[in-house]
Design a protein around this motif. Structure first.
Motif, PDB file in Angstrom:
ATOM      1  N   HIS A  56       0.851  -1.191   0.000  1.00  0.00           N
ATOM      2  CA  HIS A  56       0.000   0.000   0.000  1.00  0.00           C
ATOM      3  C   HIS A  56       0.887   1.242   0.000  1.00  0.00           C
ATOM      4  O   HIS A  56       2.040   1.207   0.406  1.00  0.00           O
ATOM      5  CB  HIS A  56      -0.966   0.005   1.186  1.00  0.00           C
ATOM      6  N   GLU A  57       0.289   2.299  -0.489  1.00  0.00           N
ATOM      7  CA  GLU A  57       0.962   3.596  -0.488  1.00  0.00           C
ATOM      8  C   GLU A  57      -0.039   4.618   0.024  1.00  0.00           C
ATOM      9  O   GLU A  57      -1.249   4.469  -0.162  1.00  0.00           O
ATOM     10  CB  GLU A  57       1.456   3.946  -1.892  1.00  0.00           C
ATOM     11  N   GLU A  58       0.480   5.618   0.678  1.00  0.00           N
ATOM     12  CA  GLU A  58      -0.392   6.659   1.208  1.00  0.00           C
ATOM     13  C   GLU A  58      -0.682   7.687   0.139  1.00  0.00           C
ATOM     14  O   GLU A  58       0.203   8.095  -0.608  1.00  0.00           O
ATOM     15  CB  GLU A  58       0.262   7.342   2.403  1.00  0.00           C
ATOM     16  N   GLU A  59      -1.943   8.054   0.069  1.00  0.00           N
ATOM     17  CA  GLU A  59      -2.373   9.144  -0.805  1.00  0.00           C
ATOM     18  C   GLU A  59      -3.249  10.047   0.055  1.00  0.00           C
ATOM     19  O   GLU A  59      -4.434   9.770   0.258  1.00  0.00           O
ATOM     20  CB  GLU A  59      -3.162   8.620  -2.002  1.00  0.00           C
ATOM     21  N   GLY A  60      -2.638  11.079   0.584  1.00  0.00           N
ATOM     22  CA  GLY A  60      -3.364  11.937   1.517  1.00  0.00           C
ATOM     23  C   GLY A  60      -3.674  11.166   2.785  1.00  0.00           C
ATOM     24  O   GLY A  60      -2.783  10.612   3.414  1.00  0.00           O
ATOM     25  N   ARG A  61      -4.959  11.081   3.128  1.00  0.00           N
ATOM     26  CA  ARG A  61      -5.372  10.396   4.347  1.00  0.00           C
ATOM     27  C   ARG A  61      -5.844   8.970   4.083  1.00  0.00           C
ATOM     28  O   ARG A  61      -6.423   8.334   4.963  1.00  0.00           O
ATOM     29  CB  ARG A  61      -6.487  11.186   5.015  1.00  0.00           C
ATOM     30  N   ARG A  62      -5.624   8.475   2.905  1.00  0.00           N
ATOM     31  CA  ARG A  62      -6.081   7.121   2.594  1.00  0.00           C
ATOM     32  C   ARG A  62      -4.942   6.291   2.010  1.00  0.00           C
ATOM     33  O   ARG A  62      -3.925   6.822   1.582  1.00  0.00           O
ATOM     34  CB  ARG A  62      -7.258   7.163   1.620  1.00  0.00           C
ATOM     35  N   TYR A  63      -5.145   4.987   2.032  1.00  0.00           N
ATOM     36  CA  TYR A  63      -4.171   4.059   1.465  1.00  0.00           C
ATOM     37  C   TYR A  63      -4.679   3.525   0.141  1.00  0.00           C
ATOM     38  O   TYR A  63      -5.876   3.253  -0.017  1.00  0.00           O
ATOM     39  CB  TYR A  63      -3.955   2.850   2.386  1.00  0.00           C
ATOM     40  N   LEU A  64      -3.760   3.353  -0.788  1.00  0.00           N
ATOM     41  CA  LEU A  64      -4.048   2.688  -2.053  1.00  0.00           C
ATOM     42  C   LEU A  64      -3.375   1.324  -2.009  1.00  0.00           C
ATOM     43  O   LEU A  64      -2.171   1.226  -1.747  1.00  0.00           O
ATOM     44  CB  LEU A  64      -3.506   3.491  -3.235  1.00  0.00           C
TER      45      LEU A  64
END
Length: 121
Positions: A56-64
């Motif tokens: 997973h990678e962080e994108e703002g306040r969420r994970y992708l």
């Protein structure tokens, strides 16, 4: 590579089909008959990440989330485990078992015959 349960496999199928996705997007794409909440999906995503099957990678306040393993590699490993455990590593007893239980359609038989013909020198 660690094994996954049926529920985790449903999540993996979603991510193999399309990635990266957020937990909410995965929850939207799992089969409706599962009736899973986003919280349930997040739990499975955490388990799959701990097993090393997702990254997973962080994108703002969420994970992708995205698969860390190719579907074909996972299927090959699981197929090998099944053959080893249930049929001594041999394919012929598996096919015989399926045929004896009427699990092979005529279409399956035709495909197997075509494959065998292509494999012969």
């Amino acid at each position: 590579m660690e094994r996954v349960g049926d529920a985790e496999y449903a999540v993996m199928e979603v991510l193999w089909a399309e990635a990266p996705l957020t937990a909410a997007e995965v929850a939207d794409r799992v089969p409706r008959d599962k009736g899973w909440s986003v919280s349930t999906v997040k739990t499975m995503l955490s388990r799959l990440s701990a097993k090393g099957l997702l990254t997973h990678e962080e994108e703002g306040r969420r994970y992708l989330y995205r698969p860390a393993v190719v579907r074909e590699d996972y299927v090959a490993q699981e197929s090998g485990r099944l053959l080893d455990r249930m049929f001594g590593g041999r394919l012929t007893p598996l096919v015989a078992h399926l045929a004896e239980r009427d699990r092979l359609s005529q279409s399956d038989i035709d495909e197997i015959e075509t494959l065998l013909k292509a494999l012969r020198p």
